[in-house]
Design a protein around this motif. Structure first.
Motif: not given
Lengths: 160, 160
Positions: B115-116, B150-152
């Motif tokens: 996930i952006c 996953a965030r980033g």
DNA sequence: CGGTGAACGTTATTTCGTAACATGGTGGCC
DNA sequence: GGCCACCATGTTACGAAATAACGTTCACCG
């Protein structure tokens, strides 16, 4: 929760008395080391999390906040939770809309949980994310945080 | 979302026209094979998800539900989403309170997302959970479902 | 002291999700 | 065909979760 068995919520009994005081003191120390302040509401919310037998919803904490039954205002608790998460003292479990105190030492780590759909226990474990991080890198993503939540049944509930 | 860059939401442009019709037809076929019914509201919600450029919140879908601007009632959409998740046509992203259509073939798989935090894109990838499943087994848990988020930052946003 | 910034208190509102019950359609079975 | 059982939907209302906005307090620093 308990659709099939009837254990009390939470395989992790909360800590009390001495151990609780000690844990709060340790948190205080870690805050001092980074110029962060474990203020009264933050400390109180951490105390509630540590003393609880399982994941606590924000409004559970709000209701339990006052020493004599008076609830807190929502922002008080949400702000404290934000702080505790930022410092790694607590984790939010997204699939439950609930919070647990961090059970794993060390200031920095990724969060992963085994959640029992039957008794509501949430057990934190130290995850090995190398496979997923590799996949993320292959996709060109820069990963900041990872959370993993596995739902299933804990050993006690499987025995039923 | 976009705290640092200004891409349009969603790296995955939604599908339109022909491709959309085809995807809905495929869903219909898969439902027929298991005696499930892709009813009108279910089909409509799936259509909205497939056509959207990124994760959709439940109330986005509620607002967009009617062909002529009339919103749906919340239970209509929530029930459709429940069905779509059950059959693997859609996934809920817990950390966003939002939904995406499944982008990975096959009727059964675990969900994992990159996930952006910048543009809001959510990319599904095929996860390798062997390490975590091993940890769960060691702890005595029987795992039913796993989700990973996953965030980033996505490649496009990193380039800014 | 006085200023600066973080944290808090307070009120109100928004967002998210579901309970409960009535209605309607579909498919099996005599 | 007529009846029944079941699943899905429509509808109303409500409850739970989270945040916006703004004023106040408090610690620290010059």
């Amino acid at each position: 929760m308990g659709t099939e068995c009837h254990h009390a919520d939470g395989a992790h009994p909360g800590i009390k008395g001495h151990a609780l005081t000690h844990a709060l003191g340790a948190a205080e120390t870690r805050c001092a080391a980074t110029q962060e302040r474990l203020t009264a509401p933050r400390r109180r919310v951490l105390e509630l999390l540590l003393g609880a037998d399982g994941p606590q919803k924000a409004y559970d904490l709000i209701a339990a906040f006052g020493e004599h039954g008076e609830p807190a205002k929502p922002p008080t608790v949400y702000r404290a939770l934000e702080f505790l998460e930022r410092l790694g003292f607590a984790h939010r479990i997204e699939s439950l809309n609930a919070y647990v105190p961090c059970r794993i030492d060390g200031t920095e780590h990724r969060a992963a949980f085994l959640i029992c759909d039957c008794c509501g226990a949430a057990e934190e474990f130290e995850p090995d994310f190398t496979a997923q991080l590799k996949a993320a890198e292959a996709a060109g993503y820069e990963v900041a945080t990872i959370t993993l939540e596995a739902r299933g049944r804990c050993p006690a509930c499987r025995a039923d």
